[in-house]
Motif scaffolding. Structure first.
Motif, PDB file in Angstrom:
ATOM      1  N   ALA B 296       0.830  -1.204   0.000  1.00  0.00           N
ATOM      2  CA  ALA B 296       0.000   0.000   0.000  1.00  0.00           C
ATOM      3  C   ALA B 296       0.868   1.259   0.000  1.00  0.00           C
ATOM      4  O   ALA B 296       0.628   2.189  -0.774  1.00  0.00           O
ATOM      5  CB  ALA B 296      -0.925  -0.010   1.211  1.00  0.00           C
ATOM      6  N   GLY B 315      -0.168  -5.242  -2.254  1.00  0.00           N
ATOM      7  CA  GLY B 315      -0.956  -4.914  -1.068  1.00  0.00           C
ATOM      8  C   GLY B 315      -2.129  -5.864  -0.886  1.00  0.00           C
ATOM      9  O   GLY B 315      -2.355  -6.395   0.209  1.00  0.00           O
ATOM     10  N   THR B 422      -5.098  -0.558   3.667  1.00  0.00           N
ATOM     11  CA  THR B 422      -4.559  -1.011   2.378  1.00  0.00           C
ATOM     12  C   THR B 422      -5.494  -0.652   1.234  1.00  0.00           C
ATOM     13  O   THR B 422      -5.075  -0.120   0.203  1.00  0.00           O
ATOM     14  CB  THR B 422      -4.347  -2.533   2.404  1.00  0.00           C
ATOM     15  OG1 THR B 422      -3.550  -2.848   3.541  1.00  0.00           O
ATOM     16  CG2 THR B 422      -3.658  -3.014   1.160  1.00  0.00           C
TER      17      THR B 422
END
Lengths: 249, 605
Positions: B296, B315, B422
């Motif tokens: 992320a 992510g 995320t």
């Protein structure tokens, strides 16, 4: 990362892995024991299908699905090499030059080539009986042709290998393996099932489908390896990179 | 048709199609190749859809008629067959997307690109459906071989070759580790079938051999799944691969790695003599959380659109790994729904990025600023895709995220925060790019001096035909994929059936009974697994999407440095520096990862 840090990180990690791996190997069954669980099952199954070479039986009967995957990897590799080693926009191909070779070398090649081809065909054809089979024999066959390059020059090799035919043979052999598997599904109810008559033990016609799969893989490996090497050799011998494009364009 | 036919046919169809295409490509015109390839892919989708609707519990077929002790057995539950179906749907989408899009070599090499894609499909489907560890390895390698070659497809540019080489070397090293691990396990159990192996593990206590073989076997899957610190190859490969290939790599192949970890753990290592549940849960939850956060943060930092999408995959894979690591049916159900919807959304976003590359020859967020104002429809689709990634209901990504959060919340109360963060950061990064590229929002972005950036300018378009109209398929396919992503969330039957599959997936006794007999599978009472939207899930999904939008708007309107603590800033810069593009670095990280996992599992058993 600096080269030093990288090396240090790798060496320390590799040492840790090494220690763990060595210690875990001490838990393996000891060498030369009497227990061979898969060996016993596989030998019994191979004999039941009258295949003298148990390794071939494992490869082309018991676990033929693995072999289908493996020959597909080879097929895919050949496709990949064909794709990646194509002529880029800034590359030109020119014919290879002929080279001088000692007459004795030429003679040796001329004698060895047919012998190697016969050996290759033998190894493929007897895969169900004696050590060998499609993979090994195929490589021997491919090597035979390259004797032309070793004992003469690249132009001789190019005359020996009809690339278009070999390329098509490679694809068709790959397809035929799957097609025979589907035939097993249609005739025997299971994909890659050994549906042909099993023949007499230790005769060249024994093993049912095993000789057929062997032949398919033999053709595929021989033509695939030749095509694969052809692309690499072309790059090394015949293709030139940037610099030549202006004069030709 | 029965399972005995459908299971092997799902692998056989692409394996027949690929060589036929390679031959037919020599004589057929481009349209003929496209029809043949699309036909084969469509046939496989039908085959797998039939299989998927058939399955109750685990569908089992012995290949060649040999039992599991001797031969190879195909075994598919709804999760495995669902993944194979997802991969096949994406292959179909990719082939249709490339009809007019892709510069294919002519002459004897025509037809090779779709043939490679079909081989890739065979690898993915075979890996998802097999019930044999060594066979899984073979198909894993097939997937790899096709993937490396497809990544390096554009040979005029040195970058794709570099990316493909990194991809190939890192993955091959990990594959060697797996092969070593399989060897150790085979020596211990005398079996290669997953279920038979799991049964034989119970005859020994857990020792170092089990630990090391487990770590080695999952190494290849961790690399494919791009779990930190095994993930470095992924952005380098995805940034340079042709767009249609990215759709497959990010949409299905990476997820297959995560699936493999769950499959191998549950069937082989979850019982006595294996790896204790707590050890697996702790270690893989930690890995998943780390992966999600690194992915992320790195995604937010990118301006190269394909790299951005690649890090968003990292992510999300982290979240899938967390779902699997929970070792509950709920966690797997969440991950399965999430993977299905994510695959569609991510492929759609890559497809839309491909349109930008086709029109403007760039995938750079800054360079494209305001240039795509006349492609509003595309912009709307891009925003929808970004919101889907952020988890907006009713997209399937939102449902998968909600199910995952609910399951994770039972285990650790703070875990849902990772899901929200995320999704918000990855969705936000894409929204930010969309606002700038399609609407020209905010001031012109400019890079800060002295900062190393991978810009995404000067990328080669994948077709050299200036001035042509936009092929309709290039918009239709992403739109359809986004609709599919929404369907996963809106049709309760899909999630319900995946949830039932998850209950089977996490019950090794059911799998073992189906593969090894007794002939009458014991009728276990499977737990009910939640699969519907809840108020909490809707709220968290909406919240993530809103947070993503807020991040994007803030970043676009006020591109000032956030008042971050100097330590945090140093951490982020350091993290970016680690992604150096140096193959040696990546190999060192791979070794570190394996060593750390050995130590972690060694200490916990």
């Amino acid at each position: 990362m600096s080269p030093r840090a990288r090396l240090l990180l790798f060496l320390v990690s590799a040492a840790v892995i090494g220690v763990y791996f060595t210690l875990s190997c001490r838990e393996l069954p000891s060498f030369g024991g009497a227990s061979h669980p898969y060996g016993e099952r596989a030998v019994a199954a191979a004999l039941a299908h009258r295949t003298a070479n148990v390794v071939s039986s494992v490869n082309f009967d018991l676990r033929a699905f693995d072999t289908l995957g493996e020959e597909s990897i080879l097929f895919c590799t050949v496709l990949g090499a064909t794709l990646l080693l194509r002529l880029a926009r800034d590359e030109r191909q020119h014919a290879a030059a002929s080279e001088a070779v000692l007459p004795t070398t030429r003679l040796l090649g001329a004698v060895l080539l047919p012998v190697t081809v016969v050996v290759g065909v033998y190894i493929v054809a007897h895969g169900q009986l004696s050590p060998g089979g499609g993979f090994q024999g195929g490589v021997v066959l491919a090597t035979a042709l390259h004797l032309g390059y070793v004992a003469a020059d690249y132009r001789v090799l190019e005359r020996l290998r009809p690339l278009v035919v070999l390329d098509i043979a490679d694809s068709l052999a790959a397809a035929s393996f799957t097609a025979m598997g589907v035939a097993g599904l249609a005739a025997g109810g299971a994909f890659l099932k050994n549906v042909l008559p099993l023949g007499t033990f230790n005769k060249i016609t024994s093993g049912g489908m095993v000789p057929l799969f062997n032949a398919a893989v033999g053709v595929e490996v021989a033509s695939g390896v030749i095509v694969l090497l052809a692309h690499f050799l072309d790059q090394a011998v015949e293709v030139t990179g940037t610099g030549t494009q202006e004069e030709e364009a | 048709m029965t399972d005995a036919t459908l299971l092997p046919l799902a692998v056989a169809i692409p394996l027949l199609g690929a060589p036929l295409l390679a031959v037919a490509g020599r004589v057929l015109p481009r349209t003929g190749c496209d029809v043949l390839a699309t036909g084969a892919a469509a046939a496989d989708v039908v085959c797998l859809a039939l299989l998927w609707s058939h399955i109750q519990g685990v569908a089992v077929t012995p290949v060649g008629g040999w039992p599991a002790q001797i031969g190879i057995v195909l075994a598919a539950d709804r999760v495995g067959a669902g993944l194979a179906l997802l991969a096949s749907c994406l292959v179909l989408a990719v082939l249709a997307y490339s009809w007019r899009y892709f510069d294919e070599p002519r002459g004897e090499r025509a037809g090779l690109f779709p043939a490679m894609v079909l081989t890739f499909q065979a690898g993915m489907v075979g890996f998802a459906l097999t019930g044999d560890l060594f066979n899984a390895f073979v198909f894993f390698e097939l997937m790899g071989a096709a993937g490396y070659a497809l990544t390096g497809y554009r040979i005029e540019d040195p970058r794709p070759l570099q990316g493909a080489l990194t991809f190939g070397i890192v993955n091959s090293l990990a594959a060697y580790c797996s092969l070593l691990g399989i060897g150790l396990l085979y020596a211990r159990t005398g079996q290669l079938n997953l279920a038979a192996m799991g049964r034989a593990m119970g005859e020994h206590r857990t020792d170092l051999l089990v630990v090391v073989s487990f770590v080695l076997v999952v190494t290849a899957m961790l690399v494919k799944a791009a779990v930190v610190p095994f993930h470095f190859w992924l952005p380098d490969a995805h940034a340079v691969a042709p767009t249609p290939v990215c759709m497959l790599l990010s949409g299905a192949m990476v997820e297959l790695g995560a699936y493999g970890i769950g499959r191998v753990y549950w069937t082989v290592f979850s019982g006595p003599g294996g790896i204790p549940h707590d050890a697996f849960r702790h270690t893989f939850t930690a890995l998943g959380v780390l992966t999600a956060l690194v992915g992320a943060v790195m995604c937010w930092q990118q301006r190269h659109l394909k790299r951005m999408l690649a890090y968003s995959t990292v992510g999300h894979v982290g979240l899938f790994v967390v779902g699997i690591a929970l070792l509950t049916p709920g966690g797997v159900a969440g991950a399965a729904v999430y993977v299905a919807a994510h695959g569609c959304a991510k492929a759609a976003l890559f497809g839309l990025t491909g349109v930008l590359l086709d029109r403007y020859g760039s995938v750079d967020e800054h360079g494209l600023y305001g240039r795509a104002r006349d492609l509003r429809l595309l912009g709307v689709l891009f925003v929808l895709g970004a919101l889907a990634l952020a988890g907006l209901p009713p997209f399937g990504t939102g449902l998968g995220k909600a199910l995952g959060e609910a399951a994770a919340g039972h285990s650790q109360a703070w875990l849902p925060t990772v899901y929200v963060l995320t999704s918000a950061l990855t969705g936000g990064a894409l929204l930010r790019a969309a606002l700038r590229i399609f609407w020209g929002a905010g001031p012109v972005p400019h890079s800060r001096p002295g900062e190393a950036e991978t810009s995404g300018e000067g990328e080669e378009p994948e077709v050299r035909e200036p001035g042509r109209a936009l092929p309709p398929m290039m918009v239709a396919v992403p739109a359809l994929l986004l609709a599919l992503c929404a369907l996963v969330g809106c049709l309760p039957a899909v999630a319900r059936s995946l949830a039932r599959g998850a209950a089977v997936f996490t019950d090794p006794a059911v799998y073992r009974a189906a593969v090894l007999g007794p002939a009458v599978a014991h009728r276990a009472v499977l737990p009910h697994v939640a699969s519907a939207w809840t108020a909490e899930g809707l709220l968290l999904g909406g919240g993530s999407a809103a947070a993503a939008a807020a991040f994007a708007v803030l970043a676009v309107l006020r591109p000032v440095r956030l008042p971050l603590h100097r330590g945090v800033r140093a951490l982020v810069t350091g993290l970016r520096r680690l992604h150096s593009g140096h193959l040696g670095d990546y190999v060192a990280w791979l070794a570190l990862g394996v060593a750390a996992l050995c130590a972690a599992f060694g200490a916990q058993t």
